[in-house]
Design a protein around this motif. Structure first.
Motif, short mmCIF file in Angstrom:
data_model
loop_
_atom_site.label_atom_id
_atom_site.label_comp_id
_atom_site.label_asym_id
_atom_site.label_seq_id
_atom_site.Cartn_x
_atom_site.Cartn_y
_atom_site.Cartn_z
N PHE A 1 0.83 -1.22 0.00
CA PHE A 1 0.00 0.00 0.00
C PHE A 1 0.86 1.26 0.00
CE2 PHE A 1 -1.72 3.42 2.69
CZ PHE A 1 -2.82 3.81 1.91
N LEU A 2 1.89 1.29 0.87
CA LEU A 2 2.72 2.49 0.97
C LEU A 2 3.52 2.75 -0.29
CD1 LEU A 2 4.03 2.05 4.65
CD2 LEU A 2 2.36 3.71 3.82
N ARG A 3 3.98 1.68 -0.96
CA ARG A 3 4.75 1.87 -2.19
C ARG A 3 3.86 2.40 -3.32
NH1 ARG A 3 9.80 0.09 -2.93
NH2 ARG A 3 9.43 -0.31 -5.14
N LYS A 4 2.58 2.04 -3.31
CA LYS A 4 1.67 2.58 -4.31
C LYS A 4 1.27 4.01 -3.99
CE LYS A 4 -0.45 -1.82 -5.70
NZ LYS A 4 -1.70 -2.62 -5.73
N LYS A 5 1.16 4.30 -2.70
CA LYS A 5 0.69 5.61 -2.26
C LYS A 5 1.78 6.66 -2.27
CE LYS A 5 -2.74 8.01 -0.36
NZ LYS A 5 -4.04 8.22 -1.03
N PHE A 6 3.02 6.27 -1.91
CA PHE A 6 4.11 7.22 -1.76
C PHE A 6 5.31 6.81 -2.61
CE2 PHE A 6 1.78 7.14 2.27
CZ PHE A 6 1.39 8.47 2.38
N SER A 7 6.12 7.79 -2.97
CA SER A 7 7.36 7.53 -3.69
C SER A 7 8.40 6.97 -2.72
CB SER A 7 7.89 8.81 -4.32
OG SER A 7 8.28 9.73 -3.30
N LYS B 1 8.09 8.08 -9.90
CA LYS B 1 7.42 6.85 -10.35
C LYS B 1 7.47 6.72 -11.86
CE LYS B 1 4.15 6.37 -6.50
NZ LYS B 1 2.72 6.32 -6.12
#
Length: 489
Positions: free
Chosen positions: A307-313, A464
């Motif tokens: 989740f964090l990798r999709k949400k944040f760089s 990204k």
């Protein structure tokens, strides 16, 4: 080599590696076991070993650090160039990994035998100091070659960045359940019993037994991984020379930023929390007890990574984890200063427990992001220059840090003398002034003195979109390289 113009790629092209996994179950298990081997040791007690058992004087140790760092400067450059120019049927890194593991294990065993080779000698005993100096130089050289090869090897296990993250996550998550920290916990309890005179065993015997035993067992796990894994990222057919390697270092912006961050953070002056708890409360095991409430938080935190990798760089996660950790360290220090809590056992055990309970929620992200950013920087080098310089680039990252680390170790040893630390006295009998500084050196002092390390993290260049472009271009280029190599056979 780099395509700077097109970043808005079709989804199928962006995810060019995503639907293909290269690493099977057996190799994944071996990868996890190798991760267990990395921390299956009692290295966290090396300071106590040198201070209380081997008894190397602080001033002498500071001088030895300066001389060994000078040798590091020379051998790192030579070894980095040697590894990067290697091309064999076994691969680029495997000859070093398979050939050096057993000799390093033997050297590790000798390290824990020093008190038996020079029993009952003082901290300034000349033959012991000569042996310690020579041994440090030899071990450092062999370890450098091994680490350069191992670091590069891990980045070539799979060309799929998503699979790489999966492997890192699995290894970090499961290695704890497979006992990677067991030696530290068991030895910590044994250490407490010995120094508090609850059992009659000598510290030298305990260190020798655990040190040698852990070295042999971890070496077996590492060799199992080396024999059951492969290099899958193809190297350029031409061997890059030292000049090209230095050029890659200077122009590989992500590596420069990581080096600069580590360099600025490396000015942190510290002494481990182990020393504080041992010298103030007479127990290392109190830290283990304090960590029990948060033991599951670290495991749960790995579930947040997708989740964090999709949400944040990567940059946002890298910076955020740094700030989060600093806030917790400062809060821990301020609590310790209230009514001199740092001298009271129960309040400080609770404080460590609370700090770790919050910190462990970011544990998984810290582990995975920090590892993957370095692999990402290696891919950036290949994207920009057309060849990979894992070893030479690793030298660039570690060379300045080794020199700086040796300098800071010397500074720390001098500071320990200045705060009145006395080597070899009964546990818990250091002066009140010394106890305060031992607490400060594991909390607020390293946080403040290493604070500048966060600045380069704000400049991480791979957004990204640019990251997606990089892996699309690399996939096409690697395919062409493999086809060319097959045509030349």
């Amino acid at each position: 080599m780099e395509n700077k113009n097109s970043v808005n790629l079709p989804e199928k092209q962006i995810n060019v590696y995503e639907n293909f996994n290269y690493v099977g179950v057996k190799e994944s298990v071996a990868y996890i076991l190798n991760d267990v081997s990395n921390t299956f040791n009692i290295n966290g007690f090396q300071e106590r070993y040198i201070w209380d058992v081997v008894k190397i004087d602080f001033t002498v140790s500071a001088v030895v650090n300066i001389f060994t760092s000078a040798w590091d400067t020379i051998n790192d450059i030579l070894l980095g160039s040697l590894v990067d120019s290697t091309r064999t049927r076994l691969g680029k890194f495997r000859p070093y990994l398979l050939g050096l593991q057993v000799p390093l294990t033997l050297l590790g065993a000798i390290y824990w035998l020093i008190p038996f080779i020079f029993p009952g000698t003082s901290g300034t005993h000349i033959p012991k100091l000569i042996f310690y100096f020579a041994f440090s130089v030899i071990q450092e050289t062999a370890t450098t070659a091994m680490n350069l090869a191992k670091g590069g090897y891990m980045s070539t296990t799979t060309p799929n960045p998503n699979e790489r993250v999966r492997l890192i996550t699995l290894a970090e998550l499961l290695s704890g359940y497979l006992g990677e920290d067991m030696p530290r916990y068991i030895f910590g309890a044994l250490y407490d019993l010995i120094v508090n005179e609850k059992i009659g065993m000598k510290l030298s015997t305990a260190f020798m037994t655990f040190g040698v035993g852990c070295s042999v067992f971890s070496s077996a796990l590492t060799l199992y991984y080396f024999f059951n894994s492969k290099e899958r990222v193809p190297q350029s057919l031409e061997r890059p020379n030292i000049k090209e390697g230095l050029k890659a270092i200077v122009t590989n912006y992500p590596v420069l930023l990581m080096c600069l961050s580590d360099f600025l953070g490396g000015f942190a002056v510290s002494s481990s929390e182990n020393n504080y708890f041992i010298d103030v409360f007479g127990s290392y095991s109190l830290i283990t007890i304090a960590n029990i409430p948060s033991s599951f938080n670290g495991s749960i935190s790995y579930g947040f990574i997708p989740f964090l990798r999709k949400k944040f760089s990567s940059k946002a996660l890298w910076v955020g984890a740094d700030i989060y950790g600093d806030i917790l360290s400062l809060g821990y220090f301020l609590f310790g200063m209230i009514n001199k809590n740092y001298t009271k056992m129960i309040p400080m055990v609770v404080a460590v427990g609370v700090r770790e309970w919050f910190y462990k929620w970011a544990f998984g992200v810290n582990k995975v992001i920090n590892s993957d950013l370095w692999n990402e920087a290696m891919d950036f080098c290949e994207w920009k220059h057309g060849y990979r310089m894992e070893a030479t680039t690793s030298v660039a990252k570690s060379l300045v840090l080794k020199i700086q680390g040796s300098l800071m170790n010397s500074v720390r040893n001098i500071i320990l003398k200045k705060i009145g630390y006395v080597q070899g006295i009964k546990i818990g009998t250091q002066s009140d002034r010394t106890k305060f500084w031992l607490f400060a050196l594991c909390s607020v002092v390293p946080t403040i003195s290493g604070a500048l390390g966060i600045i380069p993290k704000f400049l991480w260049p791979l957004t990204k979109e640019r990251r997606a472009q990089m892996y699309h271009d690399l996939a096409e280029r690697r395919s062409e390289l493999v086809n060319t190599a097959n045509d030349n056979i």
